[in-house]
Design an enzyme around this catalytic site. Structure first.
Site, PDB file in Angstrom:
ATOM      1  N   CYS A  84      64.552  11.469  -9.902  1.00 29.06           N
ATOM      2  CA  CYS A  84      65.755  10.829  -9.367  1.00 29.06           C
ATOM      3  C   CYS A  84      66.979  11.736  -9.388  1.00 29.06           C
ATOM      4  O   CYS A  84      68.009  11.414  -8.809  1.00 29.06           O
ATOM      5  CB  CYS A  84      66.038   9.544 -10.134  1.00 29.06           C
ATOM      6  N   CYS A 207      67.786  -4.250 -12.286  1.00 28.92           N
ATOM      7  CA  CYS A 207      67.106  -3.102 -11.670  1.00 28.92           C
ATOM      8  C   CYS A 207      67.751  -2.733 -10.341  1.00 28.92           C
ATOM      9  O   CYS A 207      68.112  -3.607  -9.552  1.00 28.92           O
ATOM     10  CB  CYS A 207      65.645  -3.435 -11.404  1.00 28.92           C
ATOM     11  N   LYS A 328      72.696   0.475  -8.446  1.00 28.72           N
ATOM     12  CA  LYS A 328      72.401  -0.953  -8.530  1.00 28.72           C
ATOM     13  C   LYS A 328      72.690  -1.689  -7.222  1.00 28.72           C
ATOM     14  O   LYS A 328      71.873  -2.479  -6.768  1.00 28.72           O
ATOM     15  CB  LYS A 328      73.220  -1.545  -9.680  1.00 28.72           C
ATOM     16  N   HIS A 332      69.292   3.131  -4.172  1.00 26.72           N
ATOM     17  CA  HIS A 332      68.811   4.332  -4.857  1.00 26.72           C
ATOM     18  C   HIS A 332      67.675   4.995  -4.068  1.00 26.72           C
ATOM     19  O   HIS A 332      66.506   4.880  -4.429  1.00 26.72           O
ATOM     20  CB  HIS A 332      68.350   3.934  -6.274  1.00 26.72           C
TER      21      HIS A 332
END
Ligand SMILES: [Zn+2]
Lengths: 384, 125
Positions: A84, A207, A328, A332
């Protein structure tokens, strides 16, 4: 090292896309080059980030593909992958190439596309960033990894699920002010606490979502930057690693790589956490924001949850964190996330982030975390 | 001289119910293999040491949105277990009710077989 600046930024809408990673990157890159006000022919290298394209699009060698779709097939390209943290790693290397005098202008960014995959397949691919033999074999998922971190933090410091929910509510409130965000709707603490369990104690609204999107930055040397309309200076860019396996980490409630990268970035920049006006940090899960605000030195260990609860990290608070909506709410797209965070910091320091502008922001920090917190990048930026 | 415990050797032993750690001959650091240099002192002098396989849950989660191929198992628990010797291992929890899980709960290593792969598991102590 020469002084280096970001002179152009481009970010696609985050959400679901029908286009390939290369197409998405090309859109963001063209926007960044036009924002920089330079000719495409000034680009001397492309540093491109992508994580799961090999599995998701059956596509390796995406660097030259992205350059070709952009219309710059002869520019040398390199693909980066640090889970990430991918495009923030690419950014740091672009800064080094320009700072070292090898190139004057480098295009950097990344793209990701996973919403073409079923959820269980995307969940499987994301888990590839944890250790195959010791970790994936147990059936652990990425939410599972951060659930272990959350429980460790709750056990050691008394952090609560309500405090974590405050992070989600705040980032959704910010995301509602960002037209590029995947989610532009506010939620309540009750929504978070009542959402479906994903990996106890994390629930759906703890998540970040799966996201398609791309982001790009034009990185330039001081002489080029001074001629551009609104350069934002790179004060430092630092990387740190930590043990890959959770079983080798000394304290699950801390992110040692965040602490190491932050210390290096502050030292290089000659600044400290007290100098930072605006932060984009890696809130892949609500607990990750809490741990990061501690590791970056903004709050004492164990008090990140309290800071979220008291609104200190909200727009209008003492240190606005993730005004973009963060991972969030903004979304992402993992290979694009680092570049997108930096694009937000640049936009904030330029004073162009209305209606989510942090008033008077002069120093900004971007923090991106990869995998099991085994890779972390921290960069500091200044408007002068 | 260093005795390298390969992943293959670690999991072959694990399949037979035996966990193997490595101890640094210079500084005494205990670690889970495989490693070449000691991360604490950078010596290359590992000796294998047996681990008894008993420990306590340091953190745990219940996976309710599983990756591909694991829907039939879901929900299932995964825990980071701190072994009595001081090193940790991640493992699948078996034969402990999900609502009985808590930090500090004693557990014992148990090898699990998935097709040809050995997976670290933990069951009641
Ligand atoms: Zn040693």
């Amino acid at each position: 090292m020469r002084r280096v600046a970001v002179i152009g930024v481009g970010v696609t809408k985050f959400g679901k896309h029908e286009r390939t990673c290369a197409e998405l990157f090309a859109e963001a890159a063209a926007d960044a080059i036009q924002d920089a006000g330079v000719s495409p022919r000034t680009i001397q290298a492309i540093y491109f980030g992508n994580v799961v394209g090999g599995e998701g699009e059956r596509q390796l060698h995406m660097g030259p593909q992205a350059g070709s779709v952009l219309g710059l097939p002869a520019v040398p390209t390199t693909r980066f992958e640090t889970a990430c943290a991918t495009s923030h790693s690419a950014f740091r290397h672009a800064v080094m190439e320009v700072g070292a005098g090898i190139s004057d202008v480098v295009l950097v960014g990344g793209a990701e596309r996973v919403l073409n995959l079923p959820t269980d397949v995307a969940t499987e691919y994301f888990a590839f960033a944890s250790d195959a033999v010791f970790e994936q074999s147990t059936g652990i998922t990425f939410p599972g990894v951060f659930a272990l971190i959350a429980r460790a933090h709750m056990t050691k410091h008394g952090t609560t699920e309500e405090q974590m929910a405050h992070v989600a509510v705040k980032n959704h409130r910010h995301g509602a002010l960002n037209p590029k965000a995947q989610f532009q709707k506010e939620i309540t603490i009750e929504d978070v606490l009542a959402s479906a369990k994903v990996a106890d104690p994390l629930k759906l609204y703890d998540c970040c979502p799966f996201t398609d999107g791309a982001a790009a930055l034009v990185v330039a040397a001081v002489d080029v930057a001074r001629k551009s309309r609104n350069p934002i200076w790179v004060l430092s860019s630092a990387a740190a690693s930590d043990s890959m396996c959770l079983h080798d980490k000394k304290d699950l409630s801390r992110a040692l790589a965040t602490e190491r990268a932050a210390q290096a970035a502050y030292r290089q920049a000659g600044r400290g956490p007290e100098d930072v006006d605006v932060v984009e940090l890696h809130d892949c899960f609500t607990i990750a924001e809490i741990v990061a605000t501690e590791g970056l030195g903004f709050f004492e260990p164990g008090t990140g949850g309290i800071a979220a609860e008291k609104g200190w990290t909200s727009l209008g608070g003492k240190l606005p964190v993730n005004p973009s909506g963060g991972l969030k709410a903004k979304g992402h797209p993992i290979g694009a996330t680092g570049a997108a965070q930096i694009a937000e910091i640049v936009t904030q320091l330029r004073g162009e982030a209305d209606p989510r502008q942090v008033d008077g922001a002069r120093v900004g920090l971007a923090h991106t975390l990869g995998g099991n917190a085994a890779t972390v990048l921290v960069s500091l930026f200044g408007s002068e | 001289m260093s005795k390298v415990i390969t992943l293959k050797a670690f999991f072959e032993e694990a399949r037979a119910g035996r966990l193997t750690g490595i101890r640094c001959g210079r500084c005494g650091e205990l670690a889970i293999p495989p490693k070449e240099f000691c991360p604490a002192c950078h010596e290359r002098a590992w000796e294998p040491v047996p681990l008894v396989g008993h420990g306590a849950i340091a953190s745990f989660t219940v996976i309710r949105i599983p990756p591909r191929g694991r829907a039939a198992d879901s929900p299932y628990a995964v825990a980071l277990v701190r072994l009595d010797e001081g090193v940790s291992l991640l493992g699948r929890i078996v034969d402990i009710p999900l609502d009985a899980l808590k930090v500090g709960l004693p557990v014992r290593f148990r090898p699990l077989l998935q097709q040809d792969q050995t997976v670290v598991g933990f069951g009641p102590a």
